[in-house]
Design a protein around this motif. Sequence first.
Motif, PDB file in Angstrom:
ATOM      1  N   ASP A  26       0.837  -1.198   0.000  1.00  7.55           N
ATOM      2  CA  ASP A  26       0.000   0.000   0.000  1.00  7.55           C
ATOM      3  C   ASP A  26       0.876   1.254   0.000  1.00  7.55           C
ATOM      4  OD1 ASP A  26       0.852   0.530   2.671  1.00  7.55           O
ATOM      5  OD2 ASP A  26      -0.846  -0.566   3.511  1.00  7.55           O
ATOM      6  N   ASP A  27       0.248   2.403  -0.038  1.00  8.25           N
ATOM      7  CA  ASP A  27       0.998   3.655  -0.158  1.00  8.25           C
ATOM      8  C   ASP A  27       1.939   3.888   1.021  1.00  8.25           C
ATOM      9  OD1 ASP A  27      -0.185   4.220  -2.580  1.00  8.25           O
ATOM     10  OD2 ASP A  27      -1.723   5.550  -1.745  1.00  8.25           O
ATOM     11  N   ASP A  28       1.498   3.572   2.216  1.00  9.97           N
ATOM     12  CA  ASP A  28       2.352   3.756   3.391  1.00  9.97           C
ATOM     13  C   ASP A  28       3.578   2.858   3.324  1.00  9.97           C
ATOM     14  OD1 ASP A  28       0.703   5.686   4.486  1.00  9.97           O
ATOM     15  OD2 ASP A  28      -0.357   4.290   5.806  1.00  9.97           O
ATOM     16  N   GLN A  29       3.390   1.635   2.895  1.00  6.90           N
ATOM     17  CA  GLN A  29       4.530   0.719   2.768  1.00  6.90           C
ATOM     18  C   GLN A  29       5.494   1.187   1.687  1.00  6.90           C
ATOM     19  OE1 GLN A  29       1.981  -2.748   2.196  1.00  6.90           O
ATOM     20  NE2 GLN A  29       2.826  -3.682   4.055  1.00  6.90           N
ATOM     21  N   ALA A  31       6.071   4.170   0.867  1.00  5.74           N
ATOM     22  CA  ALA A  31       6.751   5.383   1.333  1.00  5.74           C
ATOM     23  C   ALA A  31       7.747   5.107   2.455  1.00  5.74           C
ATOM     24  CB  ALA A  31       5.722   6.403   1.806  1.00  5.74           C
ATOM     25  N   THR A  32       7.833   3.866   2.917  1.00  9.98           N
ATOM     26  CA  THR A  32       8.745   3.493   3.999  1.00  9.98           C
ATOM     27  C   THR A  32      10.189   3.555   3.523  1.00  9.98           C
ATOM     28  OG1 THR A  32       7.085   2.058   5.004  1.00  9.98           O
ATOM     29  CG2 THR A  32       9.390   1.637   5.586  1.00  9.98           C
ATOM     30  N   THR A  40      13.349   5.281  -0.665  1.00 12.24           N
ATOM     31  CA  THR A  40      12.176   4.645  -0.067  1.00 12.24           C
ATOM     32  C   THR A  40      11.955   3.315  -0.790  1.00 12.24           C
ATOM     33  OG1 THR A  40      10.667   5.647  -1.669  1.00 12.24           O
ATOM     34  CG2 THR A  40      11.102   6.897   0.369  1.00 12.24           C
TER      35      THR A  40
END
Length: 214
Positions: A26-29, A31-32, A40
């Motif tokens: 997902d987007d959060d992953q 952006a990690t 990232t």
Amino acid sequence: MITQVTPREQTAANRRLLADFFDGLDDDQLATRSLCDAWTVREVLGHLVMPLSGSVGGFLVHVIRARGSLDRASVAVASDLSRRPVHELTALLRDRADEHGRAPGVGPMGQMADGCLHLRDCARPLGLPHDVTLDDWRTVLDWLPSGVPGLVPRRRTAGLRLVADDQDWSWGEGEAISGSSEALAMALAGRAVALDDLRGAGVGLLRDRLGDRR
């Protein structure tokens, strides 16, 4: 008769594996921050499609803008590519998985190892188990310890004996370091976080060498 898989074939298979991995994030992953300080997780995907997109001439333009630094140019190109939709980038990995450009200094093994290491560069900080096969790690481990330009200085493994505890593989003589094939390869390639998964008298020496990049 057993037919041995070549590094190019392993690279192609792992590109498809990587495409599935990135499609599942997902987007959060995405952006990690990965284990690669400059990137990232999403930017690692951009890096992985670099050999499959653009041209040598286009990359040279980035090198000129980076005042001759290949590393800075690579970071810039990966960042640019990562802005494209993820599904477009993963489609490139799948559709052009069998295409292999020139890799000066490292040859076919460079791209093969790149896929293995970068999958874990992303999966480790996300706490995900996704990994390549033990056969893939054996291929990488047979290649890394003797030194790889720009990745593993020869001095890094001097006086060390490396032993995998998940398959029948060892290398070198000296102070022992043991652990999983993945952790050994990641540590040899400069990922200090993997040292915590290793044991033996040689771990401290390798940690010191990673600290001063020798």
